[in-house]
Write an enzyme that holds these catalytic residues in place. Structure first.
Site, mmCIF file in Angstrom:
data_model
loop_
_atom_site.group_PDB
_atom_site.id
_atom_site.type_symbol
_atom_site.label_atom_id
_atom_site.label_comp_id
_atom_site.label_asym_id
_atom_site.label_seq_id
_atom_site.Cartn_x
_atom_site.Cartn_y
_atom_site.Cartn_z
ATOM 1 N N GLU A 157 25.990 25.144 -49.644
ATOM 2 C CA GLU A 157 25.563 26.185 -48.707
ATOM 3 C C GLU A 157 26.056 27.564 -49.096
ATOM 4 O O GLU A 157 25.542 28.561 -48.587
ATOM 5 C CB GLU A 157 26.082 25.871 -47.300
ATOM 6 N N HIS A 181 9.513 36.543 -33.424
ATOM 7 C CA HIS A 181 10.069 35.242 -33.054
ATOM 8 C C HIS A 181 9.047 34.304 -32.432
ATOM 9 O O HIS A 181 9.154 33.089 -32.567
ATOM 10 C CB HIS A 181 11.268 35.451 -32.127
ATOM 11 N N ASP A 237 21.587 28.120 -44.862
ATOM 12 C CA ASP A 237 22.821 28.880 -45.073
ATOM 13 C C ASP A 237 22.897 29.440 -46.484
ATOM 14 O O ASP A 237 23.357 30.570 -46.684
ATOM 15 C CB ASP A 237 24.047 28.009 -44.785
ATOM 16 N N CYS A 290 18.053 19.686 -47.729
ATOM 17 C CA CYS A 290 17.912 19.274 -46.338
ATOM 18 C C CYS A 290 17.641 20.446 -45.404
ATOM 19 O O CYS A 290 17.536 20.263 -44.195
ATOM 20 C CB CYS A 290 19.150 18.516 -45.864
#
Length: 539
Positions: free
Chosen positions: A398, A161, A422, A469
């Site tokens: 999505e 991360h 997604d 996007c």
């Protein structure tokens, strides 16, 4: 941090741990809300993963067992965390081993909440390269961005991360450098080349001169890209690609304009609804949306209706607890479940001027019936408001069903916009908030590319355009692939607009089309990226 092994009584230690967990939970939730308002999806996803770790029942049960045995809450919690860390580190799986840093980050936050011993931040120079055994993601986000020129860690990994956050923040980073990194001394001069994966600990005069020359070269390139950022992004064979910007508010819109954005490709409206006790009224929403349009100096704006549920909680809605929120009540499903709130938002959107510059985007559409239902409701509300104009209406692709049914959706929608974050998680059945899967969630997976190709082909049957996007639009290696698949718009963060425009101008769409179809036959995202590197080495 030395911890008292013996507790002050079972009841008292249980109360103390519960309070500490609650405090950290609130801090992480605030971090998620803040990241969502800034459009920092990588940051919000990482904090959502931390929230899941904090509520891990096995972790809490192990701490509770130590408390029941008379030990202190902090001692028990640390033992529980370290036991899980040892298991993960011993499995021989690098992806799982890298989650140790996340667990230790949670441990540190809980212990600070318990004993009130916040860590002292590092002493930073004006252009510091931060060196550490490892960094906690929460600590990285608190560092003054203007003073951190780079990061070197002894531990960690490319899929950890910290590495993901550093990339999203634009900070050069070398991770997993080994113990020798810790031999670097405070205040010494260091040359870090993250692209080459090198750090020079004792640079001579010639090395420093070469590094400064390279920095100036990169800065000159950045200035050149910025100087031409307001010009359209046209491929070498004359195809215009719209490069838009993802934003959360009017300030972001102004930043996007300053960086040359052609439009707003995604305004997330969640920032108006989170971190408050009740939903915003119509006037408040209209003022916020109008401020965005006013900041765009005549450019168009795609504004997404509220997307909450899943990992985005709005307490006042009292959404029911779900075992798998990503597959539950979220996006337009939440809107249909709370029709008054949806109507208020639609009325607020219909009140902005001019409506010709507004494009409404609907999240989580799964079939054409949902789209028809929403379009009919917009038509009813517009009639009640005596409006002569109508905004364009788009579908956010999505879920795989939306991509597969793009030909049906495009009959009733004005455009499609692919939410690659997604769409990737639903296509691969990998939760993007699951820390152990972070490195495997790759939007250049051939399965996802095939879905995008189907969506674009379906939209073309009705003369409709498709944009992207999600984070995929900001991936330099994905840009030529998306253009080759027929995507007409890329929406990215403000600071990336000049770079993406510059990249587009060096591409031939015809060449991209020829190669993109071949990429669909490859077997893995690694194979796709390898081929992209061969075809477009500058990407």
């Amino acid at each position: 941090m030395p911890l008292p092994e013996q507790g002050a009584g079972i009841a008292a230690e249980r109360v103390a741990l519960a309070a500490a967990l609650g405090k950290v939970r609130d801090q992480i939730s605030s971090g998620i809300d803040s990241a969502l308002r800034r459009g920092a999806t990588a940051e919000s996803d990482i904090f959502a993963a931390h929230l899941a770790l904090l509520d891990d029942p096995e972790l809490l049960a192990a701490a509770e067992n130590d408390i029941a045995a008379g030990r202190g809450a902090g001692f028990g919690f640390r033992r529980a965390v370290r036991a899980q860390c040892a298991i993960l580190a011993g499995l021989g799986n690098q992806l799982l081993a890298e989650r140790v840093a996340d667990l230790k980050d949670i441990e540190r936050q809980v212990l600070v909440a318990l004993y009130g011993e916040p860590e002292q931040g590092p002493e930073l120079f004006d252009a510091s390269i931060l060196v550490a055994e490892d960094l906690a993601p929460s600590a990285l986000t608190r560092l003054p961005r203007g003073k951190v020129a780079g990061i070197i860690t002894a531990a960690g990994g490319a899929s950890g991360h910290v590495a993901i956050l550093a990339r999203s923040l634009g900070i050069p980073a070398l991770v997993a450098c080994g113990p020798s990194a810790l031999a670097l001394e405070q205040g010494q001069t260091l040359v870090l080349d993250a692209r080459a994966g090198l750090a020079h600990p004792r640079p001579g005069a010639a090395d420093l001169a070469a590094a400064r020359a390279e920095i100036e070269k990169l800065e000159a390139r950045r200035r050149m890209m910025q100087a031409s950022a307001n010009a359209p992004a046209i491929t070498v064979d004359g195809v215009a690609i719209e490069v838009a910007v993802n934003i959360a508010n009017a300030d972001d819109a102004r930043e996007g304009v300053a960086h040359g954005a052609d439009a707003v490709g995604l305004l997330r409206t969640e920032f108006l609804f989170i971190d408050r006790r009740d939903a915003p009224n119509q006037a408040e929403q209209t003022a916020a949306y109008q401020a965005v349009l006013d900041a765009l100096d005549g450019r168009n704006a795609i504004i997404r209706t509220l997307d909450v549920g899943g990992d985005k909680d709005v307490p006042y809605l009292q959404l029911p607890p779900e075992p798998n929120p990503a597959l539950g009540l979220r996006g337009i499903r939440t809107g249909f479940a709370y029709p008054d709130m949806l109507d208020t938002q639609l009325r607020a959107l219909l009140a902005v001027k001019p409506l010709s510059r507004l494009r409404i985007l609907v999240p989580m559409i799964a079939d054409v019936g949902e789209l028809i239902r929403l379009r009919e409701r917009i038509e009813q509300l517009a009639g009640e408001m005596n409006l002569s104009e109508r905004p364009q209406l788009g579908v956010m692709v999505e879920v795989p069903s939306a991509a597969l049914l793009a030909d049906q959706l495009a009959k009733h929608a004005d455009f499609l916009s692919i939410g690659s974050n997604d769409l990737t998680q639903y296509t691969l059945a990998m939760d993007r908030c699951n820390a152990t899967l972070a490195a495997r969630i790759d939007s250049l997976h051939p399965g996802l590319l095939r879905l995008i190709a189907i969506a674009v082909d379906g939209a073309k049957q009705h003369g409709k355009w498709v944009g992207v996007c999600g984070a995929m639009a900001s991936d330099p290696q994905a840009v030529p692939v998306l253009i080759g698949l027929g995507v007409a718009e890329l929406s990215v963060s403000p600071r990336l607009v000049p770079e993406v425009k510059s990249l587009v101008r060096g591409l031939s769409r015809r060449h991209c089309e020829e190669e993109a179809r071949r990429l669909l036959t490859l077997a893995s995202p690694q194979a796709v990226r390898g081929r992209v590197t061969e075809l477009w080495p500058g990407a």
